[in-house]
Every structure is written in C-alpha cells, then in structure tokens.
Design a protein around this motif. Structure first.
Motif, PDB file in Angstrom:
ATOM      1  N   GLY A   1      12.338  11.068  24.399  1.00 33.15           N
ATOM      2  CA  GLY A   1      11.275  11.379  25.730  1.00 33.15           C
ATOM      3  C   GLY A   1      11.575  11.161  26.603  1.00 33.15           C
ATOM      4  O   GLY A   1      11.624  10.983  27.671  1.00 33.15           O
TER       5      GLY A   1
ATOM      6  N   ARG B   1      12.016  15.508  29.873  1.00 33.46           N
ATOM      7  CA  ARG B   1      10.833  15.917  29.181  1.00 33.46           C
ATOM      8  C   ARG B   1      11.061  17.929  29.529  1.00 33.46           C
ATOM      9  O   ARG B   1       9.645  18.393  29.359  1.00 33.46           O
ATOM     10  CB  ARG B   1       9.999  15.183  29.936  1.00 33.46           C
TER      11      ARG B   1
ATOM     12  N   LEU C   1      11.731  18.948  21.549  1.00 31.86           N
ATOM     13  CA  LEU C   1      11.191  17.448  21.895  1.00 31.86           C
ATOM     14  C   LEU C   1      10.196  16.972  21.008  1.00 31.86           C
ATOM     15  O   LEU C   1       9.046  17.940  21.080  1.00 31.86           O
ATOM     16  CB  LEU C   1      10.344  17.874  23.019  1.00 31.86           C
TER      17      LEU C   1
ATOM     18  N   GLY D   1       5.835  18.718  26.929  1.00 36.87           N
ATOM     19  CA  GLY D   1       7.238  18.528  27.266  1.00 36.87           C
ATOM     20  C   GLY D   1       6.610  19.645  28.653  1.00 36.87           C
ATOM     21  O   GLY D   1       5.413  19.866  29.025  1.00 36.87           O
TER      22      GLY D   1
ATOM     23  N   SER E   1       8.479  21.875  23.013  1.00 35.40           N
ATOM     24  CA  SER E   1       7.774  20.967  22.596  1.00 35.40           C
ATOM     25  C   SER E   1       6.576  20.714  21.816  1.00 35.40           C
ATOM     26  O   SER E   1       6.710  21.948  21.518  1.00 35.40           O
ATOM     27  CB  SER E   1       7.643  20.595  24.256  1.00 35.40           C
TER      28      SER E   1
END
Length: 481
Positions: free
Chosen positions: A236, A239, A257, A261, A285
C-alpha cells in the motif's frame, strides 16, 4: 434397528463415498487442471467431513441437503471425458439433471453439460504464470497460502518470489514461521522448509525466493529466473500509476495493488467489473475489502430493484496500522488503543463504488467504526430502492443470486439465527448476506453483510490475478445470467 443406528449407518456410508471422491478430485486437479466445485465451493484438498459439510450447504436451496450419493455418479462421469482446464460444479450438474426431462443417462448429460471443456473446445494447458509478492504482511501471507494451494499441476499461477526489507538475523526463518502458523487462520495446510543458504522457502514443493530490497528500482527479477510475472503489491506504499510503475522492472509484466487505487488506476471488483480490464492494462487495483464486500450485493439489488441512494456503515475489525496501546499516530483517533476501543474512522469504500459500478446513478455515502476484533467485519447497507418490495422477496432474490448467478463466488447467504463474526473467519466470499438481520419496509432495504476482510478479500485478489493472467478457467455448467 433404532433410529440412532440408522443415522449412524447412513453417516458411515456417506463417509465411505466421500473418501472415494477425494482421489478422483485430486487427480482431476493435478493432471487436467480441473477444479471440482459444489455450489462454487472448491472440493480440492478437502477432508471427508469438509466434503460432507459442503454438500449439506444445499439446504439453502430447498431445505434438503445434497447427498454424495447424488453427486458421485457425475464425478465418475467426468473421469471418462477428455477434459481441459475448467471448473465444474457438481451441485449445478445434479440440479440441472434433476430438472431435465429428456431421460438422458448421467454420463450423456454430463458430457453435454461440460462440452465446452472437452474435445476441440477445451483450453490448452499453458506453462503457468509467475507471480511475485511485494510485501509479506497479513494480506501477502494469505495470498501466498492461496497461490500455493492453487498450484495444482503447476500450469496455473506459480508463486516464484517475495520481496521484503531485510529484518536481521534469521529473517527468512521468522517469515516462514509466520506463513506456517497464523493466530487467526490457523496452520498452513502442508509442509514448509527453509533453505537459508539459497534464501528460499519451500512450501508444498513450491520454491519461493526471498528477495531483500528497500526499493523496486533495486531489483532485476530476471536474475532470479522470473519471467513475464504479475507482481502483487500488498504494502500500500504506492497507490497511483506513477508510484506503482516503479514495479515494472525486468521480469514484471503487470502490477496488481491490494488497496484502493488513486487517479486513473482501475479499481477492480471481481465478479462485477473484472471483464472491463483491457489486455494492455499493466497496472490495476483490487480496491478495498469493504468495497469488495458492498459492490456485489449493491449490484444485485440495483439490477433487480433499482437503487436511488444508499449509505454504508462498516463495523470493521482493527488493523495493523492502528496502535496496540495509545501512542502517536498521524491520524487523530487511530493512535488510541485498538484492542480497547471502538474507533471512528473514515472509509473510502463508498466513493470507490463509482469506479467499480460506473452505471450506478445512486449516491452512496459511508462511514466506519473500528472495533476490538482481529478479523471479520460487517457492512450495513441502507438502500432506498426504486420500487417497493418485501423482506421475503429480497431474501429470495439474494439467496438465488448466491447460488446460481455469476456473483455466486462473491455473495454468500446465511440463515443461521445465532451467527456471529467469528463464524465467517476463512470465508472465501466477498460478503455474506445475513438473512435474519435483513430489514425491508416498502422501498427501504437494510442489508447486513459479513465479510472476512483478510481471507475473503485475498480470494478476490487471486480471482483478479487469475483473470488478468489468463488462467481463470470457465465454469460448467455455466451460471445463469
């Protein structure tokens, strides 16, 4: 013979049948990349009792459990077919066969129902896709467990490396121990050994290289034999697209991710908008655990009733970014002791809904309270609908969605009258509808949605990675649209 004798005899018979299913399920998985499901729940590597309990879940449909006596013939029929990589749901096979009036044999019906995975239609098994984990915290270790569990024949996702900052003496031994034992999720299912000299963790035969680095720019993954990999960033720390692009080093093809995001990074909730990911997209993400919990049921409600506006209140387990005891923290309230307090905090889940459901016109607001439990949270989704309905109609709709719709891997459903948060530790669904707590009056519906914010979310991450890597295999029979 007494009723007790009959019940015990019946149980022993079903145990024997479940035992006979295990080697068939395992062989299909290892040799053909076929995952055998029961109402979207995998039966791979499950115990006899677990297989029987999973069959009992079918009580949700018509008040009667599905018997292994019914499903075993379909499982045996699968072994006679030239199957390619796929997911095959025995419960759906049994149910659709029961409703079919053509008088086909189980073998003929099964061959027809899974025809898309056989012969000229079957997917050819590839060489597998490398995966790298950047960070090895709560989500990273659970994702690692799932990747190892799903390694199967070795032709799917393969965890090749993890990247961490150096932690001193016996660092790799300590990290392997955290993978081996977890205070919430229990023991790792398998064996783990450590080769300190080569810096490798061996988990169920999977050789995982531990790479030490303080920054993505320090790493050439090809030096470790990693090629065309998907990197999962669960730190994290970055982002936005610029930050996450640092991971696009030699050997890395895409970056996923495990946090919301920012900017133009697509936020993907599997089951809802994963099919919008463009093949050329290299950075995406998986949004947040709460976004994954609320978006699938929100979509299910909007599709059926229309949603005019809504508010989500999340009662969330405490997380690692809070303090155990009162101490300095950049956020005002998160510095207060997590195990001793309920802590009001912010949630970006409501605003993230628009990224995952751009066609939803309703305004969704949200707030959150952290509470002193280590895992499993609940989202209370308060919706104004476009038409009036009843509690019975809403529950029937969500039950059906959880069993037969394309969202059945995301939405689960429980009627347990005494359900509490710890009952859902280890749930693989994004959220679980609590039928007993659901409230509906006119055009207002309030849904209580449990979710394992660690494991359920990790399962959603894996589904996204499988999709973008091309190893998310089709399910047969196909769920109703």
């Amino acid at each position: 013979m007494t009723v007790n004798d009959d019940s015990f005899s019946n149980w022993k018979t079903r145990e024997e049948i479940a035992e006979s299913m295990i080697p068939i399920i395992g062989k299909l998985h290892r040799e053909r990349d076929v995952t055998v499901l029961l109402h979207s729940r995998s039966l791979v590597n499950k115990s006899v009792v677990s297989i029987l309990k999973t069959h009992r879940f079918a009580r949700q449909i018509a008040g009667a459990e599905l018997s292994v006596v019914e499903t075993l013939p379909f499982l045996r029929a699968l072994t006679t077919l030239d199957l390619g990589p796929s997911q095959i749901d025995l419960a759906m096979l049994a149910e659709t066969y029961r409703a079919d009036e053509r008088g086909l044999s189980v073998e003929a019906f099964t061959a027809e129902a899974v025809a898309g995975a056989t012969g000229g239609n079957k997917i050819e098994r590839g060489a597998g896709r490398d995966v790298v984990l950047y960070g090895f915290g709560r989500i990273g270790r659970l994702v690692a467990r799932l990747l190892i569990e799903k390694a199967g024949s070795g032709n799917g996702l393969r965890l090749r490396a993890i990247v961490v900052r150096g932690g001193g003496e016996q660092d790799i031994v300590k990290r392997a121990s955290l993978l081996r034992r977890d205070s919430i999720h229990g023991q790792f299912q398998g064996t783990i050994t450590v080769d300190e000299e080569s810096g490798t963790i061996l988990a169920n035969g999977n050789a995982i290289k531990v790479i030490y680095a303080d920054d993505p720019s320090e790493i050439d993954y090809t030096a470790y034999g990693v090629r065309d990999a998907i990197l999962i960033d669960n730190t994290g720390k970055w982002r936005d697209r610029a930050g996450l692009s640092q991971h696009l080093r030699p050997g890395i093809d895409k970056v996923v991710l495990t946090a919301p995001g920012k900017g133009d990074v697509p936020n993907i909730v599997h089951g809802v908008n994963h099919d919008t990911v463009k093949p050329e997209e290299r950075i995406l993400s998986c949004a947040s655990c709460t976004t994954n919990a609320i978006v699938p049921p929100l979509k299910a409600m909007d599709d059926e009733y229309g949603v005019l506006r809504g508010h989500v209140e999340t009662v969330h387990s405490f997380t690692n970014d809070q303090n155990l005891l009162d101490n300095y923290h950049n956020s005002e309230r998160r510095g207060r002791s997590a195990p001793l307090n309920m802590v009001i905090t912010e949630t970006g889940a409501a605003s993230a809904v628009t990224k995952a459901l751009p066609d939803l016109k309703a305004r969704i607001t949200g707030s959150s309270i952290r509470v002193p439990v280590p895992d499993v949270s609940i989202a209370i989704l308060n919706l104004q609908l476009a038409r009036e309905t009843s509690r019975e109609e809403v529950l029937d709709h969500l039950r059906e969605v959880s069993l037969t719709s394309p969202l059945k891997r995301q939405i689960d459903f429980t009627t347990a009258p005494d359900a509490v948060s710890s009952d859902f530790i280890g749930s693989r669904h994004a959220s679980i509808v609590d039928a007993g707590a659901t409230k509906v009056e006119g055009d207002n519906a309030i849904l209580y949605l449990w979710y394992d914010n660690e494991f359920g979310y990790s399962c959603q991450v894996i589904r996204v990675v499988q999709h973008v890597s091309g190893v998310e295999y089709p399910t047969f029979p196909a769920p109703a649209v």
